[in-house]
Design a protein around this motif. Structure first.
Motif, PDB file in Angstrom:
ATOM      1  N   THR A 183      27.159  23.573  -9.829  1.00 36.80           N
ATOM      2  CA  THR A 183      27.270  22.285 -10.507  1.00 36.80           C
ATOM      3  C   THR A 183      27.387  22.482 -12.011  1.00 36.80           C
ATOM      4  OG1 THR A 183      26.197  20.153 -10.916  1.00 36.80           O
ATOM      5  CG2 THR A 183      24.745  22.038 -10.592  1.00 36.80           C
ATOM      6  N   ASN A 228      26.020  12.466 -14.783  1.00 38.88           N
ATOM      7  CA  ASN A 228      25.097  12.576 -13.652  1.00 38.88           C
ATOM      8  C   ASN A 228      24.398  11.222 -13.455  1.00 38.88           C
ATOM      9  OD1 ASN A 228      23.403  13.412 -11.624  1.00 38.88           O
ATOM     10  ND2 ASN A 228      22.651  15.216 -12.728  1.00 38.88           N
ATOM     11  N   ASN A 262      26.125  20.191 -13.919  1.00 39.14           N
ATOM     12  CA  ASN A 262      25.021  19.396 -14.443  1.00 39.14           C
ATOM     13  C   ASN A 262      23.981  20.262 -15.160  1.00 39.14           C
ATOM     14  OD1 ASN A 262      26.061  16.973 -13.503  1.00 39.14           O
ATOM     15  ND2 ASN A 262      25.059  17.171 -11.535  1.00 39.14           N
TER      16      ASN A 262
END
Length: 185
Positions: free
Chosen positions: A39, A141, A41
């Motif tokens: 990811t 997110n 994020n």
């Protein structure tokens, strides 16, 4: 944190949330490396700011000895699938707050692991004289931002053009904080 592990079963996945142990260090090093590749994020790309087994052993030891730190792991079928940390500060002017971070293997998203890490962290903070939990989250997110707001976090600021992602674009980081209900301004 409760000394006893928390057993959960969500959507037919059984897992345990518990305090990290030094024996978890090797597995944590591998899991963190995998998560960083799954990811954008996270702050890191795969292999950046690598923490090896020795480094994780030291983190766990320090966190276990500190009243201002909390290191939790999620274990499913004998395997660590995620972890969260709260790191405090020994400086007197900032000793009332901790910074929260969480990561979960992508195959285990959607089973409430992040939510349960957050709930246990809030419970720990509220009973440990921690007045504020802070965190940073990438603006894209949205699911995480909604979760944090649901549990009392407020947006406190924005770091503009904070992260460069693989699409070549810069993205903002949202700074969030949650105050203990028993604290005063």
């Amino acid at each position: 944190m409760r000394e006893n592990p928390i057993d959960l079963n969500i959507r037919n996945l059984s897992y345990v949330i518990r305090l990290a142990k030094e024996d978890d260090a090797k597995n944590l090093s591998e899991v963190r490396l995998q998560i960083d590749s799954e990811t954008e994020n996270m702050d890191r790309e795969k292999g950046e700011a690598y923490i090896d087994e020795v480094g994780f052993r030291q983190l766990i030891k320090e966190d276990t000895e500190s009243d201002h730190n909390l290191f939790l792991v999620c274990e499913s079928n004998g395997r660590i699938v995620g972890f969260s940390r709260c790191e405090g500060n020994q400086l007197k002017r900032m000793s009332h707050k901790v910074e929260f971070g969480v990561c979960v293997l992508k195959d285990f998203w959607g089973y409430g692991i992040g939510t349960n890490f957050l709930k246990e962290t809030i419970r720990w903070a509220d009973t440990s004289n921690i007045k504020k939990i802070t965190l940073n989250v990438l603006e894209t997110n949205e699911k995480a931002i909604m979760l944090y707001k649901k549990y009392g976090f407020e947006e406190e600021g924005l770091l503009k053009m904070d992260k460069l992602l693989s699409d070549g674009n810069y993205y903002n980081t949202v700074i969030m904080g949650r105050f203990n209900n028993n604290s005063t301004n």
